[in-house]
Design an enzyme around this catalytic site. Sequence first.
Site, PDB file in Angstrom:
ATOM      1  N   GLY A  69       0.828  -1.220   0.000  1.00  0.00           N
ATOM      2  CA  GLY A  69       0.000   0.000   0.000  1.00  0.00           C
ATOM      3  C   GLY A  69       0.849   1.251   0.000  1.00  0.00           C
ATOM      4  O   GLY A  69       0.517   2.249   0.649  1.00  0.00           O
ATOM      5  N   ALA A  70       1.946   1.211  -0.753  1.00  0.00           N
ATOM      6  CA  ALA A  70       2.919   2.313  -0.703  1.00  0.00           C
ATOM      7  C   ALA A  70       2.694   3.359  -1.785  1.00  0.00           C
ATOM      8  O   ALA A  70       3.530   4.226  -1.997  1.00  0.00           O
ATOM      9  CB  ALA A  70       4.335   1.753  -0.799  1.00  0.00           C
ATOM     10  N   ASN A  94      -3.043  -7.114  -5.045  1.00  0.00           N
ATOM     11  CA  ASN A  94      -3.995  -6.900  -3.954  1.00  0.00           C
ATOM     12  C   ASN A  94      -3.584  -7.809  -2.801  1.00  0.00           C
ATOM     13  O   ASN A  94      -3.760  -9.029  -2.872  1.00  0.00           O
ATOM     14  CB  ASN A  94      -5.408  -7.242  -4.455  1.00  0.00           C
ATOM     15  CG  ASN A  94      -6.444  -7.041  -3.369  1.00  0.00           C
ATOM     16  OD1 ASN A  94      -6.123  -6.821  -2.210  1.00  0.00           O
ATOM     17  ND2 ASN A  94      -7.713  -7.111  -3.746  1.00  0.00           N
ATOM     18  N   VAL A  95      -3.048  -7.221  -1.741  1.00  0.00           N
ATOM     19  CA  VAL A  95      -2.501  -8.046  -0.658  1.00  0.00           C
ATOM     20  C   VAL A  95      -3.590  -8.703   0.197  1.00  0.00           C
ATOM     21  O   VAL A  95      -3.288  -9.474   1.096  1.00  0.00           O
ATOM     22  CB  VAL A  95      -1.490  -7.255   0.222  1.00  0.00           C
ATOM     23  CG1 VAL A  95      -0.242  -6.912  -0.576  1.00  0.00           C
ATOM     24  CG2 VAL A  95      -2.115  -6.018   0.844  1.00  0.00           C
ATOM     25  N   SER A 130      -3.106   0.710  14.107  1.00  0.00           N
ATOM     26  CA  SER A 130      -3.713   1.978  14.527  1.00  0.00           C
ATOM     27  C   SER A 130      -3.873   1.955  16.042  1.00  0.00           C
ATOM     28  O   SER A 130      -4.066   0.885  16.629  1.00  0.00           O
ATOM     29  CB  SER A 130      -5.089   2.108  13.882  1.00  0.00           C
ATOM     30  OG  SER A 130      -5.812   3.155  14.477  1.00  0.00           O
ATOM     31  N   TYR A 185     -12.549  -2.449  12.357  1.00  0.00           N
ATOM     32  CA  TYR A 185     -11.172  -2.006  12.082  1.00  0.00           C
ATOM     33  C   TYR A 185     -10.322  -2.139  13.346  1.00  0.00           C
ATOM     34  O   TYR A 185      -9.203  -2.674  13.301  1.00  0.00           O
ATOM     35  CB  TYR A 185     -11.238  -0.547  11.607  1.00  0.00           C
ATOM     36  CG  TYR A 185      -9.930   0.163  11.393  1.00  0.00           C
ATOM     37  CD1 TYR A 185      -9.097  -0.163  10.330  1.00  0.00           C
ATOM     38  CD2 TYR A 185      -9.547   1.223  12.227  1.00  0.00           C
ATOM     39  CE1 TYR A 185      -7.916   0.533  10.113  1.00  0.00           C
ATOM     40  CE2 TYR A 185      -8.377   1.923  12.014  1.00  0.00           C
ATOM     41  CZ  TYR A 185      -7.555   1.574  10.957  1.00  0.00           C
ATOM     42  OH  TYR A 185      -6.392   2.268  10.744  1.00  0.00           O
ATOM     43  N   LYS A 204      -6.990  -4.559  13.615  1.00  0.00           N
ATOM     44  CA  LYS A 204      -5.645  -4.035  13.922  1.00  0.00           C
ATOM     45  C   LYS A 204      -5.104  -4.663  15.217  1.00  0.00           C
ATOM     46  O   LYS A 204      -3.912  -4.968  15.321  1.00  0.00           O
ATOM     47  CB  LYS A 204      -5.689  -2.509  14.051  1.00  0.00           C
ATOM     48  CG  LYS A 204      -5.923  -1.760  12.724  1.00  0.00           C
ATOM     49  CD  LYS A 204      -4.778  -1.952  11.739  1.00  0.00           C
ATOM     50  CE  LYS A 204      -4.781  -0.910  10.627  1.00  0.00           C
ATOM     51  NZ  LYS A 204      -3.820  -1.231   9.563  1.00  0.00           N
TER      52      LYS A 204
END
Length: 260
Positions: free
Chosen positions: A10-11, A63-64, A151, A164, A168
């Site tokens: 996602g860089a 797509n990871v 996060s 989410y 995480k």
Amino acid sequence: MDERVALVTGAGQGVGRAIALALARQGAKIVIVNDYVEERARRVAEEVAAMDIGVQGVPYQANVSLWTDVTRMIDDVGSKFGSVDVLVNNAGNAGQTVEDVIGWSREFVETDPDHWRAWVDVNFLAPMYMTRAVLPHMIRHEWGRIINVISEAGRVGEPRLVVYSGAKAGTAGFSRALAKEVGRYRITVNCVALGTIDTPSVSSVVGDATLLKKMSARYPLKRIGQPEDVSGLVAFLASDNASWITGQTYGVNGGYATLP
Ligand SMILES: NC(=O)c1ccc[n+]([C@@H]2O[C@H](COP(=O)([O-])OP(=O)(O)OC[C@H]3O[C@@H](n4cnc5c(N)ncnc54)[C@H](O)[C@@H]3O)[C@@H](O)[C@H]2O)c1
């Protein structure tokens, strides 16, 4: 980081982009810039090349969240470059646009299991897919760095982002356990837990002066973070200087959460 091959997921923008550039600046031999939006990956790989410090930037569309994409990418990278020495699992949130990310925030009781999947896939399964695929390379070389971008939602809990937060937190738990398995191969596994960072995914907050002021006031340092506030710590954790640090989660959060 001489001769190291780094891969950042996602860089193509935001935090991942800053991490890719920081690893290049720190002297990685090759920085693989993954994103599922090909154009984003290409642009950041070009930025790496434009630094003109002898670091190769390689864009890689995958797509990871999909095991088939992950194995295709790592098999290909392994055959072209020999290994992945530094893996930064940064891809997160869910979706490509601000609407996908922020627009989805709602109370858990109003959510439907169909909506959870995308969040669990990218924030929890993807770091495990990537790690599973690169570990044989790292074990063979008896050296590796795995850094997972999570996060503070995963540590203190964030209402309206409950799935989410759980995903995480799962990645943090996975990292702690894995660190104990792979330490004997000189592979370290750590997490960085972020507060709000000024990236395209939160542009609806940053673009609204009233909201931004309200948000900034929640931080002891009175501002939200910038991607470069994160990338320095990640570059350190990727370096030989961090060789005795594993199984940890570090907050990069402007003082928002002060955990023991
Ligand atoms: N920005 C914040 O306020 C904030 C706060 C806490 C944690 N984080 C975490 O930091 C990381 C980076 O956040 P950001 O704000 O820079 O994100 P962003 O949404 O701005 O950028 C993420 C990039 O990842 C790519 N991506 C998303 N899913 C992917 C997938 N399945 N495969 C490949 N590429 C994919 C997107 O195309 C995008 O280019 C995420 O893990 C996010 O959860 C961000």
